[in-house]
Design a protein around this motif. Structure first.
Motif, PDB file in Angstrom:
ATOM      1  N   UNK A 196       0.707  -1.401   0.029  1.00 53.39           N
ATOM      2  CA  UNK A 196      -0.050  -0.054   0.076  1.00 53.39           C
ATOM      3  C   UNK A 196       0.854   1.272   0.023  1.00 53.39           C
ATOM      4  N   UNK A 197       2.164   1.348   0.326  1.00 50.26           N
ATOM      5  CA  UNK A 197       3.065   2.457   0.400  1.00 50.26           C
ATOM      6  C   UNK A 197       3.348   2.905  -0.962  1.00 50.26           C
ATOM      7  N   UNK A 198       3.198   2.058  -1.794  1.00 50.65           N
ATOM      8  CA  UNK A 198       3.342   2.416  -3.257  1.00 50.65           C
ATOM      9  C   UNK A 198       2.077   2.876  -4.047  1.00 50.65           C
ATOM     10  N   UNK A 199       1.118   2.906  -3.297  1.00 48.44           N
ATOM     11  CA  UNK A 199      -0.233   3.160  -4.045  1.00 48.44           C
ATOM     12  C   UNK A 199      -0.288   4.841  -3.778  1.00 48.44           C
ATOM     13  N   UNK A 200      -1.033   5.643  -4.701  1.00 46.83           N
ATOM     14  CA  UNK A 200      -1.108   6.957  -4.581  1.00 46.83           C
ATOM     15  C   UNK A 200      -1.775   7.243  -3.457  1.00 46.83           C
ATOM     16  N   UNK A 201      -1.674   8.572  -2.668  1.00 45.52           N
ATOM     17  CA  UNK A 201      -2.460   8.928  -1.447  1.00 45.52           C
ATOM     18  C   UNK A 201      -4.053   8.453  -1.853  1.00 45.52           C
ATOM     19  N   UNK A 202      -4.419   9.038  -2.792  1.00 45.83           N
ATOM     20  CA  UNK A 202      -6.061   8.674  -3.283  1.00 45.83           C
ATOM     21  C   UNK A 202      -6.406   7.278  -3.144  1.00 45.83           C
ATOM     22  N   UNK A 203      -5.614   6.314  -3.535  1.00 47.88           N
ATOM     23  CA  UNK A 203      -5.828   5.041  -3.672  1.00 47.88           C
ATOM     24  C   UNK A 203      -5.753   4.438  -2.397  1.00 47.88           C
ATOM     25  N   UNK A 204      -4.809   4.875  -1.484  1.00 48.04           N
ATOM     26  CA  UNK A 204      -4.391   4.366  -0.222  1.00 48.04           C
ATOM     27  C   UNK A 204      -5.697   4.620   0.872  1.00 48.04           C
ATOM     28  N   UNK A 205      -6.461   5.743   0.402  1.00 49.47           N
ATOM     29  CA  UNK A 205      -7.750   5.815   1.093  1.00 49.47           C
ATOM     30  C   UNK A 205      -8.699   4.835   0.414  1.00 49.47           C
ATOM     31  N   UNK A 206      -8.610   4.716  -0.868  1.00 50.44           N
ATOM     32  CA  UNK A 206      -9.849   3.878  -1.287  1.00 50.44           C
ATOM     33  C   UNK A 206      -9.532   2.326  -1.121  1.00 50.44           C
ATOM     34  N   UNK A 207      -8.543   2.036  -0.648  1.00 51.72           N
ATOM     35  CA  UNK A 207      -8.029   0.663  -0.318  1.00 51.72           C
ATOM     36  C   UNK A 207      -9.246  -0.002   0.806  1.00 51.72           C
ATOM     37  N   UNK A 208      -9.628   1.125   1.760  1.00 47.01           N
ATOM     38  CA  UNK A 208     -10.639   0.729   2.696  1.00 47.01           C
ATOM     39  C   UNK A 208     -11.773   0.665   2.307  1.00 47.01           C
ATOM     40  N   UNK A 209     -12.318   1.943   1.665  1.00 49.98           N
ATOM     41  CA  UNK A 209     -13.645   2.431   1.303  1.00 49.98           C
ATOM     42  C   UNK A 209     -14.012   1.573   0.185  1.00 49.98           C
ATOM     43  N   UNK A 210     -13.226   1.640  -1.017  1.00 53.02           N
ATOM     44  CA  UNK A 210     -13.725   0.982  -2.139  1.00 53.02           C
ATOM     45  C   UNK A 210     -12.562   0.727  -3.008  1.00 53.02           C
ATOM     46  N   UNK A 211     -11.815  -0.370  -2.810  1.00 56.10           N
ATOM     47  CA  UNK A 211     -10.742  -0.638  -3.460  1.00 56.10           C
ATOM     48  C   UNK A 211     -10.971  -0.847  -5.191  1.00 56.10           C
ATOM     49  N   UNK A 212     -12.290  -0.942  -5.368  1.00 56.26           N
ATOM     50  CA  UNK A 212     -12.540  -1.407  -6.885  1.00 56.26           C
ATOM     51  C   UNK A 212     -11.993  -0.046  -7.573  1.00 56.26           C
ATOM     52  N   UNK A 213     -12.167   1.279  -6.985  1.00 54.72           N
ATOM     53  CA  UNK A 213     -11.945   2.426  -7.542  1.00 54.72           C
ATOM     54  C   UNK A 213     -10.330   2.634  -7.988  1.00 54.72           C
TER      55      UNK A 213
END
Ligand code: HAM
Length: 435
Positions: A196-213
């Motif tokens: 997850x540290x390699x993900x963009x900040x937006x996607x790190x947030x999405x990981x919990x809420x909606x990883x499909x995004x």
């Protein structure tokens, strides 16, 4: 001082200004007219909903975790307001709200509805990506049958065929049932969390809420990680019912010869979809933007506080259709028409000109000069306005009920009685053939 239009909006110009295809009001209207005809012939009823909607509608309908609600909403400020109003970002939630609110459940089901109008999203403006854009929106309410999905896709395809777009292509997939998506989300979280540290900040947030995004993300860091990890597709996680539904939809499309590509990666940017989801793309407007998109949204009514209601539909972006038509160079030059321009040579004939113009307007497009002028001035003005015919009444015609007529295309001239004029121009009673 010069005041210009807000960023991400467009002016559509009249034919006389000879605008480029993208700014042509005539081309815009033709698209709406053609789409409306396809949809009306399929039994769809026209509906219109307000541009102002409640914030709650978007939050519950489009979804709290969608980019539209998180980042792109236009909020309306007004005296005494409490941030409760927005400019609608799309049409589906509004159509379902209107259906529920007006008791349209009483009408025969399935009910096919269509609408069109401006939508608003505070996006980063670029080619084909505006802040005020227009959609043509088709929705079928009250059927869970795959035939409703297939017919909807077919109708969307028909609209682009009627418009003459040869380079459009359909991508069809499924986002599964809620339980399928839950299993897929769990899989994605498990796959992506260690990195997850390699993900963009937006996607790190999405990981919990909606990883499909995350799959939809345009951030280079996300794309790099995804191509490395090569996650399985949502289609591999479909339950039996969603799989059968998709097979039935594609079965219809195959049997009708509607060309499409099965696309396992379709996720769509709105939260309300279930099962079938599709997009219509066009090479000429860039791979990241679609001409249109749609899908099934059986849970949406309940999200809005209504009873269970199946629904499926799509929206096409009108400005993107214009772009695609421009790319294919299949925009017909709007014809300036076969209008009649009437003029008086002296003040004494002006009343006869006005009376004749008022009468002829029942049959065809008729303009008149506001002031008497010499014949050559009237002719110049008629040409500037793109008229086909010039009708003049001067001292010679005065009182005789005659008009001196000229075909501006061929240069031919003749005298005719005012009563015969419409017939000579080929204007049949009750039918405006002039524009
Ligand atoms: P959507 O994919 O968000 O779906 O938008 C549909 C179409 O609207 C897009 O494919 C595009 O042509 C156009 N569009 C969207 N955003 C912009 C923009 N910023 N600038 C220009 N054009 C844009 C929906 O809105 C769903 N309500 C479709 C639907 C109907 N699903 C079921 N029923």
């Amino acid at each position: 001082m010069s005041i210009s239009r807000p960023k991400g909006t467009m002016d559509l110009l009249p034919p006389l200004a000879r605008p480029g295809p993208l700014q042509s009001q005539a081309a815009f209207s033709r698209i709406l007219h053609s789409a409306g005809q396809v949809l009306n012939r399929a039994g769809a009823q026209a509906i219109a909903t307000p541009i102002l909607e409640s914030r709650q509608l978007a939050e519950h309908g489009v979804g709290q975790s969608s980019d539209i609600v998180l980042k792109e909403m236009f909020e309306v400020r007004y005296q005494g307001g409490h941030g409760d109003l927005i400019l609608r970002p799309e049409g589906t939630a509004s159509v379902v709200r209107a259906y529920l609110e007006n008791g349209l459940k009483q009408l025969p089901a399935p009910l096919k509805l269509w609408t069109s109008g401006p939508m608003f999203r505070a996006e980063n403006v670029q080619k084909g990506r505006l802040r005020q854009f227009h959609q043509i929106d088709y929705e079928v309410l009250g059927s869970d049958q795959p035939l409703a999905d297939a017919e909807a896709i077919d109708l969307m395809w028909s609209v682009v065929q009627v418009l003459g777009l040869g380079q459009a292509h359909l991508k069809v997939g499924s986002v599964g049932d809620p339980a399928d998506r839950e299993r897929y989300r769990a899989y994605l979280r498990e796959l992506l969390s260690p990195a997850q540290e390699r993900l963009s900040p937006d996607s790190r947030r999405r990981l919990e809420v909606n990883p499909l995004r995350i799959l939809d993300s345009k951030a280079p860091a996300d794309q790099e990680l995804l191509s490395e990890l090569a996650p399985q597709n949502l289609l591999d996680f479909l339950g039996e019912e969603a799989r059968e539904h998709l097979d039935a939809v594609t079965g219809y499309l195959d049997s009708w010869g509607v060309p499409y590509q099965l696309d396992p990666s379709i996720v769509r940017g709105l939260d309300y979809y279930q099962r079938t989801a599709w997009e219509l793309h066009h090479g000429g407007i860039g791979a990241k933007s679609a001409l249109g998109g749609g899908g099934r949204y059986d849970g949406l009514s309940e999200l809005l506080g209504g009873k269970a209601l199946s629904g499926v539909g799509w929206a096409l972006g009108v400005e993107r259709l214009l772009l695609a038509l421009q790319e294919e160079q299949s925009l017909q030059e709007p014809e300036l028409g076969s209008a009649l321009y009437l003029g008086a040579l002296t003040e004494a004939e002006q009343p006869a000109v006005l009376a004749l113009a008022r009468e002829l307007r029942a049959l065809g497009t008729t303009e008149f000069a506001y002031r008497p002028r010499p014949a050559a001035t009237h002719q110049r003005e008629a040409l500037r306005r793109g008229a086909r015919w010039l009708g003049l009444i001067g001292p010679e015609e005065r009182g005789s009920g005659r008009v001196s007529l000229k075909d501006l295309a061929s240069g031919e001239r003749w005298e005719t009685g005012a009563a015969q004029l419409a017939a000579q121009l080929g204007w049949a009673a009750g039918r405006d053939t002039s524009r």
